[in-house]
Design a protein around this motif. Sequence first.
Motif, mmCIF file in Angstrom:
data_model
loop_
_atom_site.group_PDB
_atom_site.id
_atom_site.type_symbol
_atom_site.label_atom_id
_atom_site.label_comp_id
_atom_site.label_asym_id
_atom_site.label_seq_id
_atom_site.Cartn_x
_atom_site.Cartn_y
_atom_site.Cartn_z
ATOM 1 N N GLU A 164 0.835 -1.196 0.000
ATOM 2 C CA GLU A 164 0.000 0.000 0.000
ATOM 3 C C GLU A 164 0.874 1.252 0.000
ATOM 4 O O GLU A 164 1.615 1.499 0.949
ATOM 5 C CB GLU A 164 -0.899 0.006 1.242
ATOM 6 N N PRO A 165 0.805 2.063 -1.081
ATOM 7 C CA PRO A 165 1.547 3.329 -1.083
ATOM 8 C C PRO A 165 0.808 4.381 -0.281
ATOM 9 O O PRO A 165 -0.406 4.525 -0.381
ATOM 10 C CB PRO A 165 1.602 3.695 -2.570
ATOM 11 N N VAL A 166 1.559 5.139 0.553
ATOM 12 C CA VAL A 166 0.950 6.130 1.424
ATOM 13 C C VAL A 166 1.731 7.427 1.342
ATOM 14 O O VAL A 166 2.969 7.423 1.348
ATOM 15 C CB VAL A 166 0.926 5.638 2.899
ATOM 16 N N GLY A 167 1.010 8.567 1.283
ATOM 17 C CA GLY A 167 1.615 9.888 1.418
ATOM 18 C C GLY A 167 2.413 10.330 0.215
ATOM 19 O O GLY A 167 2.493 9.666 -0.818
ATOM 20 N N PHE A 168 3.009 11.520 0.367
ATOM 21 C CA PHE A 168 3.895 12.071 -0.656
ATOM 22 C C PHE A 168 5.056 12.762 0.035
ATOM 23 O O PHE A 168 4.845 13.604 0.906
ATOM 24 C CB PHE A 168 3.149 13.062 -1.549
ATOM 25 N N ARG A 225 5.939 9.172 -1.748
ATOM 26 C CA ARG A 225 5.273 7.914 -1.477
ATOM 27 C C ARG A 225 6.135 6.981 -0.640
ATOM 28 O O ARG A 225 7.313 6.816 -0.895
ATOM 29 C CB ARG A 225 4.906 7.229 -2.797
ATOM 30 N N LEU A 226 5.509 6.379 0.374
ATOM 31 C CA LEU A 226 6.149 5.361 1.196
ATOM 32 C C LEU A 226 5.264 4.127 1.147
ATOM 33 O O LEU A 226 4.062 4.209 1.408
ATOM 34 C CB LEU A 226 6.293 5.847 2.643
ATOM 35 N N THR A 227 5.857 2.987 0.786
ATOM 36 C CA THR A 227 5.083 1.763 0.612
ATOM 37 C C THR A 227 5.135 0.911 1.872
ATOM 38 O O THR A 227 6.196 0.703 2.445
ATOM 39 C CB THR A 227 5.625 0.954 -0.578
ATOM 40 N N TYR A 228 3.956 0.421 2.292
ATOM 41 C CA TYR A 228 3.846 -0.451 3.451
ATOM 42 C C TYR A 228 3.447 -1.850 2.998
ATOM 43 O O TYR A 228 2.656 -2.017 2.063
ATOM 44 C CB TYR A 228 2.802 0.080 4.435
#
Length: 679
Positions: free
Chosen positions: A557-561, A563-566
Amino acid sequence: MSHPTSSTAYDRVLEAFTSHGLAVEVKSGRAYAQAPGHSAADRSVVITATSGQVLIYSHSDPTADVLDAVGLTSADLFDNPKTGITYTYADGRQVHRSPEKKFRQSGNTKGRSLFRAEKLTGAPDALVFVVEGEKDVLALEAVGQLAVCSAGGAGKAHLFDWTPLQGRTVVVVADKDEAGAKHAAGVVDQLSGIAESVSVVVARAGKDAADHIAAGHTVDEFDSVATDFDSEPAGGRRLKVVRGSEVKTKRLEWVIPEWAPAGALTLLAGREGLGKSTIAASFCAHITNGTLEGALHGQPRNVIYIHTEDAREFTVAPRLRAAGADMDRVLFIDVHTDTTESGTLVLPFDTSALERVIAAHDVAFVVLDAATSAMDSRLRGNDNNDVRAYLEPLGQLAARQGCVVLGLVHFGKRDGADTGKLILGSLAWSQVARSVLSVALDAESGNLVVSNTKGNLAGGMRTMEATIESATLATEDGETSVGVLRWLGESNHDVRDLLAAEDATSEDRSEAEMWLADYLTEHGRVASSEVKTNARKIGISESTLKRAAKKIGVHSEPVGFPRLTYWALPAQSAHCATVISPMREPTGPTEPTGSDQDKRCEPTEPQSQSAHPSEHEPTATRLCNICGKPKQGNGLAHVDCVLRQQNQSIDNHGYQPQTPGAQVAHWIGSGRPVTPDAA
């Protein structure tokens, strides 16, 4: 540009930089200056004052060019730019060094004293560095160390008296050239039978100890090298015969009977999430209180807890407090350098520094949680020679100090019940350790089972069972839930039987798949970069990891900018998401198609393999299930109530410990086999 000769070389150099409009900052006994032609924020030139001269090292441009740019010559680096410096030995020898690096001797040129050997008498237990030249000695003295050298440079070690180093811990700093290596070998040969221990290091920057210090490095940052020099028969390594009649035999002592011998390396192995850290915290708690059966019973001792994976404030310290540890006897270690005060221990590079701490603080027990996290990044956990290079110095340290070193390691394979092969990485992990404790979960009873699956020195197998209970711990900013280990007693179970059954019913997964599934089970939703970093430490490449993630259906799941992937296992996903390959990120939202149009996102029940209680439920006020008083957090009871109940349950049932001299409730087990009724 001329500079006054009446000032010291250090003052002269600082004046030259400031007069050219360059910034200079002084801290920790050194000056850091802006290099000519660099920005005002630059501090790449390190300036260190020593007795009679000054050391300069530029991390940006060549040092000679920097000196020229500020109007200095090599002669200006001496307090006396005309004559240089004179090094005076205690026996009357004098060595004169000119600014052009020309040497001559006068006085007692036949003397056998080492330079600065007279300074050793005031600190009989301090570490001593042996270097090649007088400049190196003074450089180390400038940073508060003791150092000596023989006169005349390389190849003269056999002409001098080395007895002032009798019984000392010695570090030989070899110059980085062929002559330096041979000289170091000669020094090691001379110290055989004199020094307590000898190790050899080289400078991390430059050629010698003076360059290393000039560059701003600390003595803990020397690079270790092997001492098996190729040398002429007359010097270097030699064989020493020790007759059996000269060997002083000693009685083996068990810090934890049949599990952890004093003076040895022990491993605690098991799958991720089973509670190895909670078990280690239980050991530490008993040792700090003197309540552990075995050689330390009745003797509260200090422990060192080395950790990198879990936060000290939120996880490690609460876990130890919950276990009942005397926190004044729990020692954590941070590495301070000129750039940080929160560096991590790197082994075997920091082994000598760690041993000094152990000796100074009378430490009986050292925990490496996890064992791989302290390993030098240049060493590979799946390489036999690298693992031995990491573990063997730790085993030797434990033997010298009489302490236990406990390393926590993970199982990562499913190829039977051989725990030596199950440990993730090289077989050398289990081969070097004198004892291996293995942990498994008994699916039928829900208990943790711990057995010594390798015990070179043990009289036989010993198995204990335990459970992890949720308890509430008061912290400085509120209550929190913590897992507390409760030992149930001795058992007839064998961990290997449980592992064999696990192997028979498990899916055919690769080592990387098993590690990733275990890691995400324990840590939950985690940044993919963190997963990749920890996988790399144990020899799993990024490409292999990505294939494993795709195979077991990891959610990405990519999150934020930016991008950080979890990553998370399907059951851990916070919302309904498409199971995708970590090798591709989604390009945008998609609509259900075909038969999927009638499907709805339903909640899933996590199928955790962890032995820890859940810590993710909403916090609510509830009553302690032991004392009945209100409590906060997710735990079922207060920590104090759990610990009190454990002790009372042993007293009430009248179970007698099996170790002679131990007292009831002052050990990790109840002294009886675990039966279905008892469990």
